[in-house]
Design a protein around this motif. Structure first.
Motif, mmCIF file in Angstrom:
data_model
loop_
_atom_site.group_PDB
_atom_site.id
_atom_site.type_symbol
_atom_site.label_atom_id
_atom_site.label_comp_id
_atom_site.label_asym_id
_atom_site.label_seq_id
_atom_site.Cartn_x
_atom_site.Cartn_y
_atom_site.Cartn_z
ATOM 1 N N GLU A 61 0.839 -1.195 0.000
ATOM 2 C CA GLU A 61 0.000 0.000 0.000
ATOM 3 C C GLU A 61 0.874 1.245 0.000
ATOM 4 O OE1 GLU A 61 -2.457 0.342 3.457
ATOM 5 O OE2 GLU A 61 -0.949 -0.545 4.774
ATOM 6 N N LEU A 62 0.335 2.314 -0.592
ATOM 7 C CA LEU A 62 1.046 3.580 -0.702
ATOM 8 C C LEU A 62 0.102 4.730 -0.395
ATOM 9 C CD1 LEU A 62 3.089 3.122 -4.013
ATOM 10 C CD2 LEU A 62 4.013 3.148 -1.696
ATOM 11 N N ASN A 63 0.692 5.809 0.092
ATOM 12 C CA ASN A 63 -0.048 7.046 0.301
ATOM 13 C C ASN A 63 0.215 7.934 -0.919
ATOM 14 O OD1 ASN A 63 -1.084 9.544 1.098
ATOM 15 N ND2 ASN A 63 -0.567 9.200 3.233
ATOM 16 N N LEU A 64 -0.623 7.789 -1.933
ATOM 17 C CA LEU A 64 -0.423 8.533 -3.171
ATOM 18 C C LEU A 64 -0.671 10.029 -2.996
ATOM 19 C CD1 LEU A 64 -2.099 6.058 -5.686
ATOM 20 C CD2 LEU A 64 0.337 6.330 -5.167
ATOM 21 N N VAL A 65 -1.580 10.395 -2.092
ATOM 22 C CA VAL A 65 -1.856 11.814 -1.847
ATOM 23 C C VAL A 65 -0.614 12.505 -1.295
ATOM 24 C CG1 VAL A 65 -3.248 13.441 -0.527
ATOM 25 C CG2 VAL A 65 -4.300 11.384 -1.480
ATOM 26 N N ASN A 66 0.048 11.872 -0.356
ATOM 27 C CA ASN A 66 1.265 12.444 0.221
ATOM 28 C C ASN A 66 2.354 12.594 -0.844
ATOM 29 O OD1 ASN A 66 2.941 13.266 2.520
ATOM 30 N ND2 ASN A 66 4.028 11.346 2.143
ATOM 31 N N LEU A 67 2.462 11.611 -1.739
ATOM 32 C CA LEU A 67 3.457 11.671 -2.809
ATOM 33 C C LEU A 67 3.181 12.844 -3.749
ATOM 34 C CD1 LEU A 67 5.875 10.372 -4.250
ATOM 35 C CD2 LEU A 67 4.255 8.901 -5.460
ATOM 36 N N GLY A 172 -11.474 -5.724 0.034
ATOM 37 C CA GLY A 172 -12.475 -5.938 -0.997
ATOM 38 C C GLY A 172 -12.274 -7.273 -1.694
ATOM 39 N N ARG A 173 -13.303 -7.706 -2.435
ATOM 40 C CA ARG A 173 -13.230 -8.968 -3.160
ATOM 41 C C ARG A 173 -12.180 -8.928 -4.278
ATOM 42 N NH1 ARG A 173 -17.634 -12.306 -2.995
ATOM 43 N NH2 ARG A 173 -16.252 -13.692 -4.185
ATOM 44 N N ASN A 174 -11.888 -7.729 -4.781
ATOM 45 C CA ASN A 174 -10.943 -7.595 -5.883
ATOM 46 C C ASN A 174 -9.493 -7.468 -5.433
ATOM 47 O OD1 ASN A 174 -11.145 -5.102 -4.719
ATOM 48 N ND2 ASN A 174 -11.772 -4.004 -6.564
ATOM 49 N N GLY A 175 -9.238 -7.620 -4.131
ATOM 50 C CA GLY A 175 -7.882 -7.523 -3.613
ATOM 51 C C GLY A 175 -7.481 -6.150 -3.128
ATOM 52 N N LEU A 176 -8.254 -5.125 -3.457
ATOM 53 C CA LEU A 176 -7.950 -3.785 -2.977
ATOM 54 C C LEU A 176 -8.361 -3.634 -1.514
ATOM 55 C CD1 LEU A 176 -9.135 -1.653 -6.037
ATOM 56 C CD2 LEU A 176 -6.805 -2.402 -5.502
ATOM 57 N N TYR A 177 -7.622 -2.840 -0.772
ATOM 58 C CA TYR A 177 -7.966 -2.638 0.632
ATOM 59 C C TYR A 177 -7.550 -1.246 1.092
ATOM 60 C CZ TYR A 177 -3.046 -3.886 1.627
ATOM 61 O OH TYR A 177 -1.664 -3.929 1.664
ATOM 62 N N TRP A 178 -8.138 -0.865 2.213
ATOM 63 C CA TRP A 178 -7.858 0.428 2.837
ATOM 64 C C TRP A 178 -7.828 0.222 4.344
ATOM 65 C CZ3 TRP A 178 -11.142 2.868 6.329
ATOM 66 C CH2 TRP A 178 -10.746 4.150 6.743
ATOM 67 N N GLY A 179 -7.019 1.029 5.004
ATOM 68 C CA GLY A 179 -6.952 0.924 6.453
ATOM 69 C C GLY A 179 -6.570 2.238 7.090
ATOM 70 N N THR A 180 -6.832 2.323 8.358
ATOM 71 C CA THR A 180 -6.428 3.483 9.144
ATOM 72 C C THR A 180 -5.864 2.999 10.471
ATOM 73 O OG1 THR A 180 -7.190 5.555 10.162
ATOM 74 C CG2 THR A 180 -8.743 3.725 10.126
ATOM 75 N N SER A 181 -4.944 3.746 11.027
ATOM 76 C CA SER A 181 -4.327 3.312 12.283
ATOM 77 C C SER A 181 -3.799 4.512 13.053
ATOM 78 C CB SER A 181 -3.184 2.327 12.020
ATOM 79 O OG SER A 181 -2.112 2.974 11.348
ATOM 80 N N LEU A 182 -3.616 4.288 14.337
ATOM 81 C CA LEU A 182 -3.037 5.280 15.235
ATOM 82 C C LEU A 182 -2.066 4.563 16.160
ATOM 83 C CD1 LEU A 182 -2.871 8.074 16.660
ATOM 84 C CD2 LEU A 182 -4.828 7.345 18.052
ATOM 85 N N ILE A 183 -0.803 4.986 16.175
ATOM 86 C CA ILE A 183 0.183 4.385 17.064
ATOM 87 C C ILE A 183 0.836 5.472 17.909
ATOM 88 C CG2 ILE A 183 0.658 2.513 15.443
ATOM 89 C CD1 ILE A 183 3.346 3.863 14.866
ATOM 90 N N GLY A 184 1.276 5.070 19.080
ATOM 91 C CA GLY A 184 1.985 5.965 19.974
ATOM 92 C C GLY A 184 3.038 5.204 20.751
ATOM 93 N N GLY A 185 4.159 5.836 20.997
ATOM 94 C CA GLY A 185 5.240 5.177 21.726
ATOM 95 C C GLY A 185 6.361 6.152 21.996
ATOM 96 N N LYS A 212 -3.696 5.654 3.024
ATOM 97 C CA LYS A 212 -2.974 4.583 2.353
ATOM 98 C C LYS A 212 -3.972 3.588 1.743
ATOM 99 C CE LYS A 212 1.378 4.427 4.977
ATOM 100 N NZ LYS A 212 2.208 3.602 5.868
ATOM 101 N N PHE A 213 -3.768 3.266 0.469
ATOM 102 C CA PHE A 213 -4.582 2.281 -0.216
ATOM 103 C C PHE A 213 -3.657 1.209 -0.787
ATOM 104 C CE2 PHE A 213 -6.887 6.241 -0.268
ATOM 105 C CZ PHE A 213 -8.188 5.858 0.069
ATOM 106 N N GLY A 214 -4.090 -0.049 -0.698
ATOM 107 C CA GLY A 214 -3.216 -1.124 -1.105
ATOM 108 C C GLY A 214 -3.907 -2.191 -1.933
ATOM 109 N N ILE A 215 -3.102 -3.167 -2.368
ATOM 110 C CA ILE A 215 -3.602 -4.316 -3.118
ATOM 111 C C ILE A 215 -2.963 -5.572 -2.575
ATOM 112 C CG2 ILE A 215 -1.838 -3.986 -4.918
ATOM 113 C CD1 ILE A 215 -3.890 -5.166 -6.883
ATOM 114 N N ALA A 216 -3.768 -6.598 -2.348
ATOM 115 C CA ALA A 216 -3.289 -7.880 -1.851
ATOM 116 C C ALA A 216 -3.061 -8.808 -3.038
ATOM 117 C CB ALA A 216 -4.314 -8.490 -0.879
ATOM 118 N N ILE A 217 -1.949 -9.544 -3.012
ATOM 119 C CA ILE A 217 -1.611 -10.445 -4.115
ATOM 120 C C ILE A 217 -1.225 -11.823 -3.587
ATOM 121 C CG2 ILE A 217 -0.893 -8.633 -5.709
ATOM 122 C CD1 ILE A 217 1.929 -8.967 -4.795
#
Length: 217
Positions: A61-67, A172-185, A212-217
């Motif tokens: 997965e990549l953050n294309l907006v940030n790029l 998704g059924r087509n292998g595409l996915y999206w996620g969100t997360s929050l980490i602290g340390g 970030k949007f990704g593809i599973a293979i």
């Protein structure tokens, strides 16, 4: 006297008959209920969960907006994640990475993470909790005597840290996915001598993934 006995007998047999009718109705309701429960159990046993990650081993997965935003400012910023999905079908091992550099400011950030993400449901989907480590390499001008000053000398600092977090994955059924997360340390490092990195040159780790949007293979 005979009339009284006849009336009593009619009353007794009538009550018994009504009691039998009620008992038969209750038995009929219970029988129908058992049949419905058995039918429901058969239907549920035949319904199978569709695993959108079945046969998928990796994910990128990549953050294309940030790029795109960084390229508009004559800089380069790459944020992404490489994931392993087939190690444990209730978990994900993720390796987020981040690279940011700008010739205008002589600053550069390189980050590599390793996270174990455990999903809270029965399947590899939805909410998860995570624990991981982070390696960061920061390059930039050295701080001056005052907090707004910086020297011409360019230095590099390396540091390691640990973080915990929460997140959510949608596949998704087509292998595409999206996620969100929050980490602290926090990092296990001495006070930074770098200038102008905001939170990056402190000992706290705070990171949010959203676009970030990704593809599973």
């Amino acid at each position: 006297m005979n009339k009284v006995l006849i009336i009593l007998l009619v009353f007794i047999f009538g009550v018994q008959g009504q009691g039998q009718d009620v008992s038969e109705k209750v038995d009929s309701v219970l029988i129908n209920q058992n049949i419905m429960m058995e039918t429901q159990s058969k239907i549920l046993s035949e319904v199978k969960y569709i695993d959108n990650l079945a046969g998928k081993k990796y994910g990128v997965e990549l953050n294309l907006v940030n790029l795109l935003l960084s390229s508009a400012n004559d800089a380069l910023s790459i944020s992404g994640t490489f994931s392993l999905f087939n190690i444990d079908r209730n978990a994900e091992i993720a390796f987020p990475f981040y690279y940011d550099t700008s010739e205008k400011t002589d600053r550069k950030i390189i980050q590599f993470d390793g996270h174990y993400r455990r999903f809270l449901g029965e399947h590899q989907n939805g909410f998860y909790i995570s624990v991981g480590t982070r390696f960061s390499q920061l390059t930039g001008p050295k701080k001056g005597d005052w907090f707004w000053d910086e020297e011409e000398e360019i230095i590099t600092e390396n540091k390691m840290g640990i973080a915990f977090g929460i997140g959510y994955r949608k596949f998704g059924r087509n292998g595409l996915y999206w996620g969100t997360s929050l980490i602290g340390g926090r990092y296990f490092a001495d006070e930074s001598e770098l200038s102008g990195f905001f939170f990056g040159n402190g000992n706290s780790i705070i990171d949010v993934e959203l676009l970030k949007f990704g593809i599973a293979i």
